[in-house]
Scaffold this active site. Structure first.
Site, PDB file in Angstrom:
ATOM      1  N   GLU A  75       0.815  -1.221   0.000  1.00  0.00           N
ATOM      2  CA  GLU A  75       0.000   0.000   0.000  1.00  0.00           C
ATOM      3  C   GLU A  75       0.845   1.267   0.000  1.00  0.00           C
ATOM      4  OE1 GLU A  75      -0.556  -2.671   1.816  1.00  0.00           O
ATOM      5  OE2 GLU A  75      -2.653  -3.271   1.608  1.00  0.00           O
ATOM      6  N   PHE A 137     -11.178  -8.118  14.051  1.00  0.00           N
ATOM      7  CA  PHE A 137     -10.156  -8.507  13.095  1.00  0.00           C
ATOM      8  C   PHE A 137      -9.896  -7.359  12.110  1.00  0.00           C
ATOM      9  CE2 PHE A 137      -8.974 -10.543   8.997  1.00  0.00           C
ATOM     10  CZ  PHE A 137      -7.708 -10.932   9.386  1.00  0.00           C
ATOM     11  N   GLN A 138      -8.642  -6.978  11.987  1.00  0.00           N
ATOM     12  CA  GLN A 138      -8.215  -5.900  11.095  1.00  0.00           C
ATOM     13  C   GLN A 138      -8.889  -4.561  11.367  1.00  0.00           C
ATOM     14  OE1 GLN A 138      -8.250  -7.455   7.051  1.00  0.00           O
ATOM     15  NE2 GLN A 138      -6.181  -8.249   7.390  1.00  0.00           N
ATOM     16  N   LYS A 187     -17.782  -1.165   6.460  1.00  0.00           N
ATOM     17  CA  LYS A 187     -18.233  -2.176   5.506  1.00  0.00           C
ATOM     18  C   LYS A 187     -19.739  -2.077   5.268  1.00  0.00           C
ATOM     19  CE  LYS A 187     -16.977  -6.843   4.205  1.00  0.00           C
ATOM     20  NZ  LYS A 187     -16.287  -8.071   4.621  1.00  0.00           N
ATOM     21  N   MET A 502      24.250   8.609   2.245  1.00  0.00           N
ATOM     22  CA  MET A 502      24.085   9.900   2.907  1.00  0.00           C
ATOM     23  C   MET A 502      24.358   9.783   4.405  1.00  0.00           C
ATOM     24  SD  MET A 502      23.616  12.991   2.455  1.00  0.00           S
ATOM     25  CE  MET A 502      22.710  13.634   1.047  1.00  0.00           C
TER      26      MET A 502
END
Ligand SMILES: Cc1ncc(C[n+]2csc(CCOP(=O)(O)OP(=O)(O)O)c2C)c(N)n1
Lengths: 587, 191
Positions: A75, A137-138, A187, A502
């Site tokens: 993502e 969940f999630q 949802k 760097m």
């Protein structure tokens, strides 16, 4: 036909999005979302599906020929791709992600877009409303995570809100000082039917939100007076010039006033680098002359930049002698870091257009000579040495110089974060606007590969070349899969010094050579690319440099060119952190 | 130098705005002395009254950042002489005998506090006023056994009617400051 070529063709014919005929019909929340995106002119989405966003993906399936969805590999890649896309296409980039880990993976890219004022709209799925707060969940409290790093975020639990909220989100993302927004949709809100028929209205204003205002006459005349009387005026170009598409106005302004022009890291390509008035980049690894002479200028006009600490160094010694005209669209930037003599709150384009007729035609020959003198010094002490390539000693700067020459300053350069970024910034020539993308504010390693992909989606006709360090490459290397699947010819240069260069440079200069965990033992990048279906080659010798760059640029497909560069070269000039701009070191 | 500021924020009555506002403070490690959120006479508009001690050279930057939050309609800061303000406090004092009770009521009376509630063996005294008045009352009641004490955050009314209405009118219908008014908003380093 392979998926890749099919995708490539789909992108080639985009533009004439077919209209939908769902207005005034009862649809589900998911379909309302998709229709709303279409109403906003969206045709490209970067995303990754999962449980809590499945109804939206199901609705998307029916519109897959209208909305071109790219499946990224992580993502974070979606957010950076959306950033690259937004900047090249000139409209907000859109990301989809599921709840929980999908949403948290967006966070880095959202923060990046926030600091660099890039308009992206992120849609996340969320668990059903009745599970909110139950550690379902999630379930992640993405709203609380997103609040400090978005321009605006909102959680939708009622399907009927969707068209209104999408319109608000797009308006906020692109208006005023652009930025990322996030809409979290439960949802149930995705599944439920709207109670009212679908109707979409674009937003033009929001209560309490003042994205922009016209420059005030009084400020314009004060600014003009300062500029007209200045002996050593200096103009700073920032990202705001690109965002407001003020490049032509800037050019006209400079041709008339003859003021020297320096750019911030994000302002690059807003002003042609071969213009006689261009004196280089500001900031920590910018050019010698503009940094030194910041503290000699009598009037500074900064356009669309925010006096970031990487630009100003120590504020206590920064431009104390100068009267400052600060042009910015964001009221909160006025006086945040530097107190302006004339705060000019306005869009860059409008401000420059208002100034043009009231500034005098002028010549500043002796002032230009001061820049020239310091530039020559930088050339002798730094640039000349940077352009070396002998045998197996290839320097990053030389690669960039040749790349710029071969692309005639017309390519879009997407740089990652580190020494290679600074080399690319210092040595790229820009003849065309919107030719430079990088993560400036957040300095997000791993930005370039997905962003270059997004940029190519946003501007398929332009050559897009990503310049990436070996460390950065491994942060988002999986997006090679996205690029391969899309079939888009994204050109990738990995400048491999086997170090987190760097950080190594800082350890060498400021931590007594203690190289603490900065050496990389790298995989065979070419084999990895081949595994993803992308061709490539490794260049280790100066004699092969030209030919390998030609192969990269001539390739009709995505291509990876790994160039093994000198391991321990430092980027100079440098304003050591905490020091003043005129403490800039040449070695 | 640090000064005491009463920041007044008018916002839309939305989820999360409290959070959005407080993170502006916590990010800068500013301790909020008191925070009161209340409904206003305008439908759908909430009023935040936030008290902080903050550097006078930075307060305006903070205000500019709060103003940027979408959903914030108006924000401005006041020094103590620019507002009329107060707090409310409750003291639960044990009164085991009639004489005790008489004494406590006498103290309350002398300090413009009132008996808000009384039960068999305790009274609840209500005191409104400034911070100092409330602590004096606490001080005097303590010897009698204060078993529970609570104090609200500050609420404040802007004294200068012109100053207030200048800001307040921007809460009205859709839309916001005119360009001219927007330019006139105070900036850091300029007043
Ligand atoms: C996500 C992230 N982690 C750490 C850093 C700190 N950092 C800045 S530059 C850099 C080194 C980058 O190494 P490489 O990609 O090899 O580029 P080089 O500097 O060698 O050109 C690091 C670790 C960062 N900017 N971003």
């Amino acid at each position: 036909m392979s998926i890749a070529t099919e995708n490539a063709q789909k992108i080639a014919v985009k533009g004439n999005t077919p209209k939908h005929d769902k207005t005034n019909k009862i649809v589900s929340g998911s379909e309302a979302l998709i229709l709303s995106l279409i109403e906003e002119g969206v045709d490209t989405i970067f995303g990754y599906p999962g449980g809590a966003i499945m109804p939206i993906y199901d609705a998307l399936y029916h519109y897959r020929h209208v909305l071109n969805h790219t499946l990224v590999r992580h993502e974070q890649g979606a957010t950076h791709a959306a950033e690259g896309y937004a900047q090249m296409a000139g409209k907000p980039g859109v990301c989809f992600a599921t709840s929980g880990p999908g949403a948290t993976n967006l966070i880095t890219g959202i923060a990046d877009a926030m600091l660099d004022s890039v308009p992206i709209v992120c849609i996340t799925g969320q668990v059903p409303e009745k599970f909110l707060g139950t550690d379902a969940f999630q379930e992640t409290d993405v709203m609380s995570l997103a609040m400090p790093i978005t321009k605006w975020c909102y959680q939708v639990a009622d399907a009927d809100e969707i068209p209104y909220i999408v319109a608000k989100a797009f308006y906020i993302a692109r208006s005023g000082r652009p930025g990322p927004v996030l809409i979290d949709i439960t949802k149930c809100a995705q599944f439920n039917q709207l109670k009212k028929p679908f109707k979409y209205e674009k937003r033009r204003q929001i209560k309490g939100y003042k994205p922009a205002c016209k420059p005030r006459e009084k400020d314009i005349s004060k600014a003009a007076e300062l500029l007209n009387n200045a002996k050593r005026p200096f103009l700073f170009v920032g990202h705001g010039v690109l965002l407001s598409k003020a490049e032509k106005d800037l050019l006209a302004f400079i041709e008339k006033t003859d003021i020297p022009v320096a750019s911030t890291l994000l302002g690059l390509s807003a002003f042609p680098t071969d213009h006689p008035n261009y004196v280089g980049m500001l900031g920590m690894h910018g050019n010698y002359a503009p940094n030194k002479l910041t503290n000699k200028a009598d009037v500074i006009i900064s356009v669309g930049m925010r006096f970031d600490d990487r630009v100003t160094g120590n504020l206590d010694t920064y431009a104390k002698q100068a009267k400052i005209i600060h042009v910015d669209i964001d009221h909160a930037e006025m006086g945040k870091n530097v107190t302006p003599t004339v705060p000019l709150i306005a869009d860059a384009k409008e401000a420059l257009q208002a100034l043009l007729p009231v500034v005098n035609e002028n010549k500043h020959e002796s002032w230009h000579l001061e820049f020239k003198k310091l530039h020559d010094e930088e050339y002798e002490k730094v640039i000349k040495k940077d352009f070396q390539a002998e045998g197996e000693h290839i320097k990053m700067a030389e690669v960039i110089r040749r790349l710029s020459e071969k692309t005639d300053g017309e390519a879009v350069i997407v740089a990652d974060v580190g020494q290679h970024q600074m080399s690319a910034a210092r040595y790229s020539k820009f003849r065309r606007t919107d030719s430079w993308l990088t993560s400036g504010g957040l300095g997000t390693m791993g930005y370039a590969l997905p962003s270059a992909f997004g940029a190519k989606m946003g501007a398929p006709d332009r050559e897009v070349v990503a310049v990436i360090g070996d460390g950065c490459f491994q942060m988002t290397i999986q997006e090679l899969g996205t690029i391969a699947q899309s079939g888009l010819p994204v050109k990738i240069i990995v400048l491999n010094n086997n170090f987190l260069g760097m950080v190594r440079q800082w350890q060498q200069l400021f931590f007594d050579n203690r190289y603490s965990f900065v050496e990389l033992s790298n995989p065979d990048f070419i084999t990895i690319a081949k595994g993803f279906g992308i061709n490539g080659q490794r260049c280790t010798h100066t004699d092969d440099l030209d030919a390998s760059l030609d192969t990269l640029l001539n390739s009709k497909e995505a291509y990876l060119l790994e160039i093994v560069v000198e391991k321990e070269t430092n980027v100079f000039p440098m304003v050591p952190s905490g020091m003043g701009v005129d403490d800039i070191r040449l070695e | 130098m640090k000064r005491r500021y009463t920041i007044i924020v008018f916002t839309e009555n939305n989820f999360g705005l409290l959070n959005r506002i407080t993170i502006i403070f916590s990010r800068r490690r500013i301790n909020i002395e008191s925070l009161t959120v209340s409904e206003t006479e305008r439908k759908g508009v909430s009023r935040f009254t936030i008290v902080i001690d903050y550097d006078e050279t930075k307060i305006q930057k903070l205000i500019q950042q709060i103003r940027k939050i979408i959903g914030v309609l108006v924000v401005f800061h006041n020094e103590d002489d620019q507002v009329f303000f107060g707090q409310i406090a409750y003291f639960k004092v044990i009164t085991s005998s009639f004489e005790e009770r008489e004494k406590v009521m006498e103290i309350a009376h002398r300090h413009q506090a009132k008996i808000a509630f009384s039960a068999g063996d305790y009274v609840v005294i209500e005191k409104t006023g400034k911070e100092e008045d409330i602590s004096t009352t606490l001080h005097l009641l303590e010897p009698h056994g204060v078993v529970e004490y609570c104090k609200s955050g500050r609420i404040a009314i802007v004294k200068d009617q012109h100053r207030f209405s200048k800001y307040a009118k921007n809460m009205d219908p859709e839309g916001w400051y005119s360009d001219e008014e927007f330019h006139e908003l105070p900036l850091n380093g300029k007043h």
